[in-house]
Design a protein around this motif. Structure first.
Motif, mmCIF file in Angstrom:
data_model
loop_
_atom_site.group_PDB
_atom_site.id
_atom_site.type_symbol
_atom_site.label_atom_id
_atom_site.label_comp_id
_atom_site.label_asym_id
_atom_site.label_seq_id
_atom_site.Cartn_x
_atom_site.Cartn_y
_atom_site.Cartn_z
ATOM 1 N N HIS A 10 0.165 -1.566 -0.716
ATOM 2 C CA HIS A 10 -0.644 0.054 0.407
ATOM 3 C C HIS A 10 1.069 1.074 -0.112
ATOM 4 N N VAL A 11 1.379 1.814 -0.913
ATOM 5 C CA VAL A 11 2.274 2.956 -1.093
ATOM 6 C C VAL A 11 1.500 4.528 -0.743
ATOM 7 N N GLY A 12 1.857 4.736 0.130
ATOM 8 C CA GLY A 12 1.543 6.150 0.372
ATOM 9 C C GLY A 12 1.141 6.591 0.904
ATOM 10 N N ASP A 13 0.428 5.237 2.109
ATOM 11 C CA ASP A 13 -1.137 5.337 2.937
ATOM 12 C C ASP A 13 0.844 4.315 4.097
ATOM 13 N N HIS A 14 1.084 5.011 5.744
ATOM 14 C CA HIS A 14 1.664 4.362 6.157
ATOM 15 C C HIS A 14 1.106 4.088 6.909
ATOM 16 N N HIS A 15 -0.337 4.590 7.768
ATOM 17 C CA HIS A 15 -1.023 3.418 8.644
ATOM 18 C C HIS A 15 -0.792 1.728 7.989
ATOM 19 N N ALA A 16 -1.485 1.847 6.613
ATOM 20 C CA ALA A 16 -1.102 0.711 6.101
ATOM 21 C C ALA A 16 -0.158 -0.193 6.225
ATOM 22 N N ILE A 17 0.804 0.612 5.663
ATOM 23 C CA ILE A 17 2.578 0.129 5.493
ATOM 24 C C ILE A 17 2.552 -0.596 6.806
ATOM 25 N N HIS A 18 2.365 -0.007 7.784
ATOM 26 C CA HIS A 18 3.284 0.094 8.982
ATOM 27 C C HIS A 18 2.447 -1.606 9.979
ATOM 28 N N ALA A 19 1.085 -1.634 9.849
ATOM 29 C CA ALA A 19 0.225 -2.621 9.954
ATOM 30 C C ALA A 19 0.603 -4.051 8.649
ATOM 31 N N ASP A 20 0.440 -4.031 8.064
ATOM 32 C CA ASP A 20 1.574 -5.244 7.540
ATOM 33 C C ASP A 20 2.424 -5.946 7.326
ATOM 34 N N ALA A 21 3.429 -4.355 7.979
ATOM 35 C CA ALA A 21 4.425 -4.788 8.121
ATOM 36 C C ALA A 21 4.816 -6.016 9.368
ATOM 37 N N LEU A 22 3.986 -4.913 10.264
ATOM 38 C CA LEU A 22 4.013 -5.284 11.565
ATOM 39 C C LEU A 22 2.975 -6.995 11.656
ATOM 40 N N THR A 23 2.254 -7.170 10.304
ATOM 41 C CA THR A 23 1.668 -8.460 10.133
ATOM 42 C C THR A 23 2.329 -9.118 10.024
ATOM 43 N N MET A 24 3.408 -9.027 9.248
ATOM 44 C CA MET A 24 4.218 -10.069 8.300
ATOM 45 C C MET A 24 5.552 -10.500 9.390
ATOM 46 N N ALA A 25 5.774 -9.285 10.631
ATOM 47 C CA ALA A 25 6.947 -9.697 11.273
ATOM 48 C C ALA A 25 5.883 -10.269 12.183
ATOM 49 N N TYR A 26 4.621 -10.844 12.576
ATOM 50 C CA TYR A 26 4.046 -11.937 13.848
ATOM 51 C C TYR A 26 4.164 -12.927 13.334
ATOM 52 N N VAL A 27 3.907 -12.652 12.071
ATOM 53 C CA VAL A 27 3.607 -14.094 11.331
ATOM 54 C C VAL A 27 4.704 -15.099 11.500
#
Length: 895
Positions: A782-799
């Protein structure tokens, strides 16, 4: 008690002196004297000691720093996280309460030994008071009482014997001697005579097997020998098991590490990164909970419990869970002889008859004179069920006859006993007279060779009777000496025929006899014991024999079992009398050269166990008697006998052998080694994972990243710290588990390459998780959406963190061996645990509603691929490291 009794050497004094010192007479005490002495000395019972309440015992279990920190973390988690932290708090509290309850249970088992001692006491005693014989409660006996004894009685107090008519008392529970002691009032004893040699004494809780007698009570209650043992038992030093020591060490290291890292994280987050104080505190608490493997105590308990089930099926009953693991580290097995290494049953082994020395396995005709005499001059009774009742020596002779198809009951029906001269300790002979079908009488005489040979004038020689020559006498004496050197108890058999029943006097009945033969008996070693000793030695375990029996007997059995090399001419036997002459410091310098200790007392056994412990050795002590209880409790692991063992010895033991089989100990050692290895695997798995979690949070705090939420850590801990960790605890044993030396007390859960593995594998997990997080930030969906980028990165780290730990569970099946060598899918429980843990992890992401609670997003296929590849690299890299380690030979040095 207002007055103390003297534990004096009454056995070394004349009976008149003993009576005078105890202010009594053969007519006994008066009622007034008894009343006064009861007031002075108290009742004849063992002290209960100060008892703590169940609540006090329970509260004491919470005085551990790790437990206190866990409780504090649980409280703070609920305060700061609310419902999010409630689940983890409940888990922590459940683990803590479970461990406390288990600790209380263990303490109760230790107290059971004293209760068992108390229950052994005789309920009533026949005592002479005011010149009359009456029955009284044995608890009301006092020093100076005159007590009557007869076959079948339990001796109610310690006594100096005044009368002994063919009196034999079985003292195996106190001395370890396998045959009843024949009491002798004429013996002159030294003040330092060991218990087994005090033939003019009778001790509380021993059993009268033959004859009758009387004695004056010298000591009661805690001043008896049994009371002395009870005192030793209550005050015995219980050394922590290696497992407890390792867990304590681990707890200490983790506790301080967690406090330091949590404090640094909070300080950096709040004062450097500007994180709000409450958020910083929450992060520090999450880090603490992540760092402490709160499930470890419960997992260790589960692994040990599963080990107990395996051992129970193989006749080893574990009374205290840590004993399972302690067995695996055992370096010394100090074993009692009687009933443990031997059968605790006298058995005929050699027979010298008609000029031939035969093994017990040889064939014997029913007309053999030696066979007839040993069965005729015998008071053994056979009950309707076929059980032999009587003196163990005599029952052995009858059993030998039954084994040779000589049923004494049938023979006596045709040759009934019509007269007898009972055995007595003065002449050391026993004779019976039997009527024959032709009207004559057969006189059967058995007894001590040195006494009976004097009365023999003829000898059997190939079914002919001729005069005894000097050459015959020398041959008999030489055979007797040879049998005695083999530690066999030798009895001589003789007989004669007479036309009428003679006058029942020894000079008439027991003279002009015909030599029939010699019988050599011994309490034989268990058939499987020698092989068990050999396996123990191969596993690097040193077997030591500690017994109250005679030196020659102990040495002979030790050589037959392989504890002592039969060809070794050095002295490897040490006696209790020799031990008395040495201080603890002097004994510590020489004890290693001895493998057999004979004629020892309970105090000696404790000294021997402590000597090995002082050298840093892990000591297992086996035993079955009351006299073994203090040393069983002092040893790192006490092993009691389930069949022949007293309740006292069982109560003081950590493990009980249901089959009394020494070989079962070796089975338990193998299981113990497997259990330790599996606990090591569990710890390697948990701590490498927890290290990764701590480093992820710590480094993320330094970088200003928000990698993982506290709820992520709590859920991953719940999922991966339980099922896979428990499943690792039941992994099959790796090959060669019994071919290496014991790891000993100095080793720890971190030995054998485990510490290095924890460190590099924890760092590797951290790199992979943070690498995936960094990748997600650099290449967002999600380019440009800082909140979504962080949410995806957080989820990927958790997984990635969750999956990486599941992959890593396969790595820790062996520290150095490839997972493809040890078999990745052999353990079905492990396979299912991985599947269930994976589903629980995925549920938080793919199940609607869960992702909101866990603050995660729905990932794209590309993001899933990155997380899975990042996780799978854990196996690839660890396999490469293991290959390099094996090539460098590091696996050869690991235990």
């Amino acid at each position: 008690m207002s007055k103390e009794q003297k534990r004096d050497a009454y056995y070394a004094k004349h009976e008149d002196v003993v009576l005078a010192e105890l202010e009594t007479s053969i007519d006994g005490l008066t009622n007034d004297q008894v009343k006064a002495r009861l007031a002075d000395y108290g009742r004849n019972e063992l002290d209960e000691g100060e008892k703590r309440t169940l609540l006090q015992k329970f509260i004491d279990q919470f005085k551990d720093l790790m437990i206190i920190i866990l409780l504090a973390a649980a409280i703070l988690t609920v305060v700061t996280e609310g419902m999010h932290g409630l689940a983890d708090a409940i888990i922590i509290l459940a683990v803590v309460v479970l461990n406390a309850a288990f600790g209380v249970y263990q303490e109760g088992q230790a107290e059971a030994a004293i209760e068992a001692l108390k229950s052994m006491s005789s309920p009533v005693a026949r005592v002479r008071r005011n010149g009359h014989v009456i029955e009284v409660d044995s608890k009301d006996l006092v020093p100076g009482d005159i007590v009557m004894l007869e076959a079948g009685d339990v001796v109610p107090a310690d006594m100096r014997l005044l009368e002994a008519n063919s009196l034999k008392i079985e003292e195996a529970a106190l001395t370890g001697e396998s045959v009843p002691v024949e009491k002798d009032l004429t013996a002159t004893l030294a003040a330092d005579a060991p218990i087994g040699d005090r033939v003019n004494m009778a001790y509380q809780n021993s059993n009268v097997t033959y004859g009758r007698g009387s004695g004056v009570v010298t000591n009661t209650g805690m001043y008896t020998e049994v009371g002395h043992i009870a005192g030793m038992l209550a005050n015995a030093d219980e050394s922590d098991t290696p497992l407890k020591q390792n867990l304590h060490q681990l707890s200490k290291v983790l506790t301080y590490a967690v406090l330091v890292i949590a404090a640094i994280t909070f300080t950096v987050g709040v004062f450097v990164q500007g994180t709000p104080a409450l958020k910083g505190l929450t992060t520090a608490i999450a880090l603490a909970v992540a760092a402490i493997p709160e499930g470890l105590p419960a997992i260790v308990t589960v692994v040990l419990s599963l080990g107990t089930k395996v051992l129970a099926k193989r006749n080893a009953i574990i009374r205290q869970l840590p004993a399972v693991e302690t067995l695996g580290s055992t370096e010394i097995i100090a074993s009692d002889k009687t009933g443990t290494l031997t059968m605790n049953q006298m058995t005929v082994e050699k027979v010298y008859t008609n000029g031939e020395l035969l093994n017990a396995s040889a064939a014997f005709d029913a007309s053999n004179s030696t066979l007839r005499v040993m069965n005729f001059a015998n008071d053994t009774k056979i009950d309707p069920s076929g059980k032999l009742i009587g003196d163990p020596t005599e029952t052995a002779l009858v059993q030998f006859g039954l084994d040779k198809n000589f049923d004494v009951r049938e023979v006596l029906a045709g040759e009934p006993r019509v007269a007898e001269l009972p055995f007595d300790s003065t002449r050391k002979l026993m004779s019976t007279i039997h009527r024959q079908a032709d009207g004559r009488y057969f006189v059967a005489v058995k007894g001590a060779p040195d006494q009976l040979l004097k009365r023999i004038t003829q000898i059997e020689d190939k079914d002919q009777v001729r005069a005894l020559t000097d050459a015959d006498r020398e041959a008999i004496l030489a055979t007797n000496k040879s049998l005695a050197k083999q530690a066999l108890r030798v009895l001589m058999m003789a007989y004669k025929y007479v036309d009428s029943i003679p006058t029942l006097e020894t000079d008439v009945v027991e003279n002009d006899l015909i030599f029939a033969g010699l019988v050599g008996m011994i309490d034989p070693e268990r058939p499987e014991a020698a092989q068990a000793v050999a396996v123990a030695k191969e596993a690097g375990i040193r077997p030591i024999m500690i017994t109250g029996d005679h030196q020659d007997t102990a040495e002979a059995i030790a050589k037959r079992l392989g504890i002592i090399d039969p060809n070794d001419t050095e002295d490897h036997v040490f006696t209790g009398a020799e031990l008395n002459e040495l201080t603890d410091e002097e004994f510590q310098k020489v004890f290693k050269q001895y493998s057999v200790y004979a004629r020892v007392s309970p105090e000696h056994k404790v000294r021997i166990v402590k000597a090995w412990q002082n050298e840093g050795k892990v000591v297992a002590m086996t035993g079955d008697g009351v006299n073994d209880a203090p040393s069983l409790k002092t040893a790192d692991i006490g092993i009691g006998m389930g069949i022949t063992g007293t309740e006292v010895s069982k109560g003081a033991s950590d493990m009980v052998l249901a089959d009394d089989n020494f070989a079962t100990i070796i089975v338990a050692v193998e299981e113990g080694r497997k259990v330790f290895s599996n606990i090591q695997k569990t710890i390697q798995y948990l701590l490498s994972a927890n290290t990764a979690e701590v480093l992820c949070i710590f480094l993320a705090t330094l970088f200003g990243w928000d990698v993982l939420e506290p709820v992520h850590l709590l859920w991953i801990n719940l999922v991966t710290d339980t099922l896979p960790a428990i499943a690792l605890g039941v992994e099959p044993a790796e090959p060669g588990v019994m071919s290496h030396k014991p790891r000993g007390r100095k080793s720890s859960f971190f030995s054998g390459g485990v510490l290095g593995a924890i460190i590099y594998q924890g760092i590797l997990q951290t790199i992979l998780v943070l690498g995936v997080y960094w990748f997600a930030l650099q290449f967002p969906e999600h380019v440009g959406d800082h909140h979504a980028i962080h949410a995806d990165a957080l989820t990927m780290a958790y997984v990635t963190l969750g999956l990486i730990q599941l992959f890593h569970a396969f790595n820790v099946k062996s520290v150095y061996q490839s997972i493809f060598t040890v078999g990745p899918f052999k353990n079905k429980l492990f396979n299912w645990s991985i599947v269930v843990a994976f589903l629980m992890l995925m549920a938080t992401i793919v199940v609607p509603g869960f992702n909101t609670f866990f603050h995660v997003t729905v990932l794209t296929p590309t993001q899933w691929l990155v997380a899975v590849i990042g996780s799978a690299l854990m196996i690839v890299v660890v396999e490469l490291v293991k290959a390099v380690q094996r090539a460098a030979g590091q696996d050869k040095n690991a235990i």
